[in-house]
Enzyme design. Sequence first.
Site, PDB file in Angstrom:
ATOM      1  N   HIS A 126      12.410  -1.487 -12.335  1.00 14.18           N
ATOM      2  CA  HIS A 126      12.233  -2.943 -12.451  1.00 14.18           C
ATOM      3  C   HIS A 126      12.264  -3.537 -11.048  1.00 14.18           C
ATOM      4  O   HIS A 126      13.295  -3.485 -10.365  1.00 14.18           O
ATOM      5  CB  HIS A 126      13.354  -3.539 -13.313  1.00 14.18           C
ATOM      6  CG  HIS A 126      13.218  -5.008 -13.553  1.00 14.18           C
ATOM      7  ND1 HIS A 126      14.031  -5.673 -14.441  1.00 14.18           N
ATOM      8  CD2 HIS A 126      12.397  -5.967 -13.037  1.00 14.18           C
ATOM      9  CE1 HIS A 126      13.714  -6.960 -14.459  1.00 14.18           C
ATOM     10  NE2 HIS A 126      12.718  -7.156 -13.594  1.00 14.18           N
TER      11      HIS A 126
ATOM     12  N   HIS B 149       0.818  -1.214   0.000  1.00 16.29           N
ATOM     13  CA  HIS B 149       0.000   0.000   0.000  1.00 16.29           C
ATOM     14  C   HIS B 149       0.856   1.270   0.000  1.00 16.29           C
ATOM     15  O   HIS B 149       1.893   1.344   0.647  1.00 16.29           O
ATOM     16  CB  HIS B 149      -0.927   0.017   1.219  1.00 16.29           C
ATOM     17  CG  HIS B 149      -0.174   0.092   2.524  1.00 16.29           C
ATOM     18  ND1 HIS B 149       0.191   1.283   3.113  1.00 16.29           N
ATOM     19  CD2 HIS B 149       0.292  -0.882   3.337  1.00 16.29           C
ATOM     20  CE1 HIS B 149       0.835   1.055   4.225  1.00 16.29           C
ATOM     21  NE2 HIS B 149       0.921  -0.255   4.394  1.00 16.29           N
TER      22      HIS B 149
END
Length: 206
Positions: A144, A135
Site C-alpha cells: 500500500h 521509473h
Amino acid sequence: MNTSTIQIIGGGGHAKVAIAAAEAAGIGIAAVFDDDASKQGRDLIGYRISGAIPDAAWWRSADVGALIAIGDGRARQRIAARCPARWQTLIHPTAWVHASARIGAGTLICAGAIIQPDAVIGAHAIINTGAVVEHDCKVGDFAHIAPMACLAGGAFVGDGTLVGAGAVISPAAKVGSWSIVGAGSVVLGEVGDGQTVIGVPAKPLA
C-alpha cells in the site's frame, strides 16, 4: 469476463475510494460485500452492502470481476487466498500510467497517482491518491503506497508493506516485506522485512 461492472469486497472507507474510482471510469458496481455483520444492509455512498463475502464456489461461477477494497494488506491477502475470483485491476481515469508499466491483478490505482515507465506493481496492491511510483520501481503484492507518498527511481517496496502518507523512498532504496514506513518519513537506504521506521531520515521505531 464482464468488465463493465465490478464487485467490491469491503464496506469501509477504502471501499468508498474504490467505488468512486469505478464510477469515474464508467464501471458499474454489481455488488458490495463485507463479512462484518454490523455493516451488512447499510448504505455505502449509494450502494447497499449485500452481505458476507460469498464462498469459493460462488466466485468460481461469477462472470463479473472483483476488487478487494480493504486497506489492510493482511486482510487482502487472506481474502485473495480464499476467493478464486476474477480479480480486476481498477485505474482511476485521472491517474497517469505509462504503457510500459506492469500492474498486477486486483490492484487499485487511485485518483491523481502517477506510474512511470517500467514500474512494476504487484497484485492486490494500492497506489493511493496522488502517490508517485517513478521509473523502474518495484512494488510487491498487497503493498500500500499511501496518499502523496513518492517512490523515486529504482526504489523497491516488498510484499504487504505500507508506505505512509507523504513518505519518500529515495532512489534505489529498498524496503522489505510487511514493513511500515511512517507518514512523512524519508528512507535513504534499506529497511528490513517486518520493520517499522519513522522520521527523517527513517530509523527503526524504538
